[in-house]
Every structure is written in structure tokens, then in C-alpha cells.
Design a protein around this motif. Structure first.
Motif, short mmCIF file in Angstrom:
data_model
loop_
_atom_site.label_atom_id
_atom_site.label_comp_id
_atom_site.label_asym_id
_atom_site.label_seq_id
_atom_site.Cartn_x
_atom_site.Cartn_y
_atom_site.Cartn_z
N MET A 184 1.03 -0.72 0.08
CA MET A 184 0.43 0.13 0.23
C MET A 184 0.39 1.02 0.26
SD MET A 184 -3.50 -0.93 0.08
CE MET A 184 -2.21 -2.44 -1.31
N MET A 185 2.09 1.35 0.43
CA MET A 185 3.41 1.73 0.60
C MET A 185 3.05 2.68 -0.73
SD MET A 185 5.51 0.91 3.77
CE MET A 185 6.63 2.28 3.39
N VAL A 186 3.46 1.50 -1.74
CA VAL A 186 4.63 1.79 -3.13
C VAL A 186 2.64 2.43 -3.61
CG1 VAL A 186 4.92 0.35 -4.86
CG2 VAL A 186 6.06 0.32 -2.71
N ILE A 187 1.80 1.78 -3.87
CA ILE A 187 0.59 2.37 -4.80
C ILE A 187 -0.56 3.04 -4.08
CG2 ILE A 187 -2.02 1.69 -3.98
CD1 ILE A 187 -0.46 -0.43 -5.79
N CYS A 188 0.09 4.00 -3.01
CA CYS A 188 -0.77 5.05 -2.67
C CYS A 188 1.39 6.20 -3.04
CB CYS A 188 -0.26 5.56 -0.69
SG CYS A 188 -1.94 4.57 0.09
N GLY A 189 2.56 6.10 -3.23
CA GLY A 189 3.24 6.96 -3.17
C GLY A 189 3.04 7.28 -4.83
N ILE A 190 2.34 6.11 -5.62
CA ILE A 190 2.22 5.86 -6.91
C ILE A 190 1.40 6.66 -7.81
CG2 ILE A 190 2.25 4.56 -8.84
CD1 ILE A 190 3.53 1.98 -8.48
N THR A 191 0.52 6.85 -6.80
CA THR A 191 -1.17 7.84 -7.04
C THR A 191 -0.74 8.86 -6.40
OG1 THR A 191 -2.67 5.94 -5.89
CG2 THR A 191 -3.22 8.28 -5.80
N PHE A 192 0.08 9.28 -5.59
CA PHE A 192 0.51 10.59 -5.50
C PHE A 192 1.38 11.11 -6.60
CE2 PHE A 192 2.82 13.89 -3.15
CZ PHE A 192 2.82 14.94 -2.66
N GLY A 193 1.94 9.93 -7.22
CA GLY A 193 2.66 10.74 -8.32
C GLY A 193 1.65 10.77 -9.83
N LEU A 194 0.70 10.32 -10.31
CA LEU A 194 -0.34 10.14 -11.03
C LEU A 194 -0.65 11.72 -10.77
CD1 LEU A 194 -1.59 6.28 -12.02
CD2 LEU A 194 0.15 7.96 -12.98
N TRP A 195 -1.54 11.18 -9.48
CA TRP A 195 -3.03 12.94 -9.45
C TRP A 195 -1.62 14.24 -9.04
CZ3 TRP A 195 -1.30 16.60 -5.61
CH2 TRP A 195 -2.90 17.55 -5.05
N HIS A 196 -0.36 14.56 -9.28
CA HIS A 196 0.13 15.64 -9.94
C HIS A 196 -0.60 16.17 -11.57
CE1 HIS A 196 1.75 15.30 -6.41
NE2 HIS A 196 2.54 16.38 -6.48
N GLY A 197 -0.53 14.73 -11.81
CA GLY A 197 -0.91 15.04 -13.74
C GLY A 197 0.30 15.64 -14.35
N ASN A 198 1.00 15.87 -13.74
CA ASN A 198 2.33 16.39 -14.66
C ASN A 198 3.40 15.62 -14.89
OD1 ASN A 198 4.15 18.53 -15.78
ND2 ASN A 198 4.72 19.25 -14.10
N TYR A 199 4.12 14.97 -16.27
CA TYR A 199 5.09 14.27 -16.63
C TYR A 199 6.48 14.51 -15.61
CZ TYR A 199 8.34 16.55 -19.81
OH TYR A 199 8.85 17.39 -19.98
N PRO A 200 6.60 15.84 -15.08
CA PRO A 200 8.35 15.97 -14.68
C PRO A 200 7.89 15.92 -12.83
CG PRO A 200 7.68 17.46 -15.97
CD PRO A 200 6.81 16.78 -15.53
N GLN A 201 6.94 15.83 -12.16
CA GLN A 201 6.72 15.81 -11.50
C GLN A 201 5.84 13.62 -10.99
OE1 GLN A 201 3.59 18.61 -10.76
NE2 GLN A 201 5.46 19.49 -8.95
N PHE A 202 5.94 13.13 -11.94
CA PHE A 202 5.77 11.98 -11.68
C PHE A 202 6.72 11.01 -10.37
CE2 PHE A 202 5.87 7.29 -12.95
CZ PHE A 202 4.84 6.95 -11.80
N LEU A 203 7.88 10.69 -11.15
CA LEU A 203 8.45 9.54 -10.93
C LEU A 203 9.09 10.10 -9.38
CD1 LEU A 203 10.27 7.04 -10.22
CD2 LEU A 203 12.07 8.40 -11.57
N PHE A 204 9.11 11.75 -8.98
CA PHE A 204 9.53 12.37 -7.49
C PHE A 204 8.71 12.19 -6.83
CE2 PHE A 204 8.96 17.11 -9.23
CZ PHE A 204 8.52 17.27 -8.00
N ALA A 205 7.29 12.76 -7.19
CA ALA A 205 6.31 12.71 -6.22
C ALA A 205 6.09 10.95 -5.94
CB ALA A 205 5.80 13.36 -6.92
#
Length: 345
Positions: A184-205
């Protein structure tokens, strides 16, 4: 039915339910997001006869953060009424870990986030080179007006650390952490990255989201992850204000013309160079500390695993295969790609 099979069935049922709740909360957020994005310009034009982009941005963030997220927290409480006691302000408890451990992992989380940001820049630079294309980044610059600068200093450094942490760590992750931790830590992390809707922020978010969940899990408090969020966003906002002060955008200093701009604005580029050196020094220090942590303090990485009768991969699949959650995740991925290809909503 055997007791073990009965437990597995109950866990799967509860996890699907919690996944559906999280999906509903994310859908409510996006409804508020797009509703405000489309209605505010129309409303301002009717009231004032024109659209001040800075005023629009300020109202947008007020609707999205204090009002929107407060509504989401209320909905979450209603959805769990009678099933689970939901107290959002319990997240503000004092960390159960020592001040030294907490400070160390705040630094390690910030370092991991910036390392992921550098890796992300490299990856997308290679993608653009190989595909001979130019991906579109979100414009986070300011017009250097008083109201514009106020928006920059309120949205990211103030609103985001409070409301986003309460939403992603204090609500979405807390809703599912009783079933699983690592997954769930991994999934919530990925959700946070996608939620930004901005590709430069996806990985680091995503990396920041994962480590923030780890901080929350270890400290039982949202305060450390809020500090991480505040530091990272404040640095970004100060960088935006610095660049905007001479009428530039962040895209300007990464183009082929940036060499000429260096001579036009030497003071700004000198500060940027100094900041870059500080970041490099901090990342080297982070790497040393991280290696030491891995080598000598392995206990720091140990977290309690819940419901071991079901594998973490299986629990992740159950969470993501919920029809509503699958729809939300695919929608956020599609929106990120849409914006990367030049879409502007």
C-alpha cells in the motif's frame, strides 16, 4: 469454510471496500478540480468583466484545498460511519520515534526525492532525444506581481503540505494500511505521483509519496512528512520567484537560448549555480547516510506486515482491480499523458 480461508475472504472484502472508498475520494477531488477550473473563469468574467489569471489561481487553490479537501475528509468520515472511527486530527500526534531518528529520515526522504527528480529529468531527456519530440511541462511561473507571488507562496509551501499530506497519508494510506504496509505504501506513492498530472513530477512525487508513507508508518504521525513536503515545495517556490523576478520561466533556462540569458541575468544564474552546487553536495551527503543506514541500521527499514496469509502482490492486485479504482488510476495516467502531449486543462 476453513478459518484461514474465512480470514482471507474477509481481508479481500474489506480491502476491496477500502479501495472503492479511496477511489470515491479521488473522484470527488477531480470533480472539484475540473469544476473549479472550468467555472471560475466564467464566474469571474461575469462578475468583473475580465479574467485576472492571478485572482483566478488564488480562488482555484482556495476552492481546491481548504474547501475541497475539507469536503473530502467529511465524505470519508461519512463512508466509514459505524464501521471505523475516523479522526483526521489524530495524524498530528507527536512522533513515536526519537527526534534524532525522525530528523535523519526527514533528510533521507528529501534526498531520495531529489535523487528521483534528477533521474526523472534524465529519463525524459532521453525520451525526447530518441523520439525527437518535446514534451509539455506544467507552467508554474509567476508574472512577478504581488498577487502572483502570493499565489506561488501560498499554494505550494502552505496549502499543499497541510492538505495533501492529510489526504494522501492521513486518509488514503490510513484507510488501507491495516491490510498491508509495503504494497500500500508503493500504491499510495504511485497514486500521489499520478495525481499531480504532470510528467516531470510523476517519478519524484511517487518516491516522495512512498517515503512519506514510510515516515508515517514508523512515526505514527503526519508531522514529519509535512515537514518534508514543506521544505521541498518552499525550495521550488523560491526558485520560481527568483526566475520570475527577471521575467523568465523555468522552461527558459533549460532551452538552447539559456546560454545567452546567462549574460543578460548573471546574478540569477549565479544563484542558480550556487543552489545547484548545494543540491549536489546534499545528494552526496544523502547517499553516504543512506548507505550507512543500509549497512548498520537495517532495523530502520523493518515495518510490520499485516495479513501475511495473503501476499503483498495479491493485495496490491485486489486493491487495483477494484473497478472504480482501476478507472481512477487509468484516468490519472491518461490525464498525465494528455498534458505531456500539450493538453492544457
Amino acid at each position: 469454510m476453513e478459518p484461514e480461508l474465512e480470514i482471507k475472504k474477509d481481508v479481500k472484502t474489506e480491502l476491496r471496500h477500502d479501495s472503492a472508498v479511496n477511489a470515491v475520494l479521488l473522484l470527488v477531488f477531480w470533480a472539484i478540480y475540473f469544476g473549479a477550473a472550468f467555472s471560475l473563469p466564467v464566474l469571474l468574467k461575469k462578475l468583473t468583466g475580465t479574467v485576472d489569471t492571478n485572482l483566478e489561481a488564488l480562488l482555484f487553490y482556495i476552492v481546491l484545498y481548504p474547501i475541497g479537501f475539507s469536503l473530502i475528509f467529511i465524505i470519508n468520515k461519512i463512508l466509514y460511519k459505524g464501521k471505523r472511527e475516523v479522526k483526521i486530527f489524530e495524524c498530528f500526534r507527536k512522533p513515536v520515534t526519537s527526534p534524532g531518528w525522525t530528523a535523519k529520515w526527514i533528510f533521507l526522504t528529501i534526498g531520495a526525492t531529489y535523487s528521483a527528480a534528477l533521474l526523472s529529468s534524465l529519463i525524459f531527456m532521453i525520451i525526447e532525444f530518441v523520439t525527437h519530440s518535446k514534451l509539455s511541462e506544467a507552467d508554474m511561473s509567476s508574472d512577478n506581481s504581488l498577487l502572483g507571488n502570493l499565489v506561488v507562496m501560498i499554494a505550494a509551501p502552505v496549502f499543499a503540505p497541510i492538505f495533501e499530506e492529510l489526504f494522501f497519508r492521513g486518509t488514503l494510506y490510513r484507510n488501507v494500511r491495516s491490510h498491508s504496509t509495503t504494497g500500500m505504501m508503493v500504491i499510495c506513492g504511485i497514486t500521489f505521483g499520478l495525481w499531480h498530472g504532470n510528467y516531470p513530477q510523476f517519478l519524484f512525487a511517487s518516491v516522495m509519496g512512498f517515503f512519506s508513507c514510510f515516515l508515517f508508518e514508523k512515526t505514527k504521525s503526519i508531522i514529519p512528512s509535512m515537514i518534508v513536503h514543506f521544505i521541498i515545495n518552499t525550495i521550488g517556490s523560491c526558485l520560481t520567484l527568483l526566475i520570475s523576478s527577471v521575467g523568465l520561466t523555468q522552461a527558459d533556462i533549460t532551452t538552447a537560448d539559456s546560454y545567452d540569458l546567462m549574460f543578460e541575468h548573471p546574478f540569477v544564474f549565479l544563484i542558480l549555480f550556487a543552489m545547484g552546487m548545494c543540491v549536489i553536495a546534499a545528494l552526496v551527503t544523502w547517499l553516504i547516510f543512506f548507505i550507512i543506514e543500509i549497512a548498520y541500521y537495517k532495523d530502520s527499514f523493518i515495518i510490520e506486515q499485516k495479513n501475511p496469509e495473503i501476499s503483498e502482490k495479491k493485495k496490491v492486485w485486489i486493491y487495483l482491480s477494484s473497478p472504480l479504482m482501476a478507472l481512477v488510476m487509468l484516468g490519472m495516467l491518461g490525464y498525465t499523458v494528455f498534458r505531456a502531449l500539450g493538453g492544457n486543462v
